[in-house]
Design an enzyme around this catalytic site. Sequence first.
Site: not given
Ligand code: 3PG
Length: 204
Positions: A42, A46, A70, A130
């Site tokens: 994934e 961002r 995201t 999720k």
């Molecule tokens: C995200 O979408 O950023 C995930 O939830 C990852 O979370 P983490 O950085 O706490 O593993």
Amino acid sequence: MESITPFFANNKKIVPVIALPELDMALPLADTLAACGFTILEITLRTPCALDAIRQIARERPAIKVGAGTVKNVAQLQAAEDAGAQFIVSPGLDLAMVSKARSAKLPLVPGIMTATELMQAENEGIPVVKLFPATLAGGTDFIDAMKPVFPGMLFFPTGGINEESAAEFLARENVLCIGGSWLTPARLMQQRDWPKIHEVASRC
Ligand code: 3PG
């Protein structure tokens, strides 16, 4: 709604969640993770290079399933689809995105953290959600409590999971897979330390 469930038939049930700093890191990082058995990735929208990274991995590494994370609106979903994303992960549940994903036949995993949102997801025919942020939202206690109420629902918890807590989540029947950024620490990516990332990822 298409499901990501078949992706995990012969795969590790851990999805590296990657906020990729620079585009040139995309293929070496994907290769490093694939060498450790992680072939479902994934890339979160961002960082500025995220869509190009998805495009590059989708084109040049067909054995890897690359999704966009995201994703917060229909325009981003469209851009991710255009880049070749094979699945979409969102921090929340947006009905316009659900409708768009359905017509695009693209699996969408929306974020939820309440029973109300689970009801919406279930009523929309969404097969996998999720749980986000998983640890803040109650972690495995929440997942266990929801099991009798939403028996068909599968969870893809992310947010605060690490090497130590991964097994506790994966032991649940209603957990399809988990995601997290612990496999790709920002500092190691910045240093382009692929051997060290290989070492971290190999432990999982
Ligand atoms: C995200 O979408 O950023 C995930 O939830 C990852 O979370 P983490 O950085 O706490 O593993």
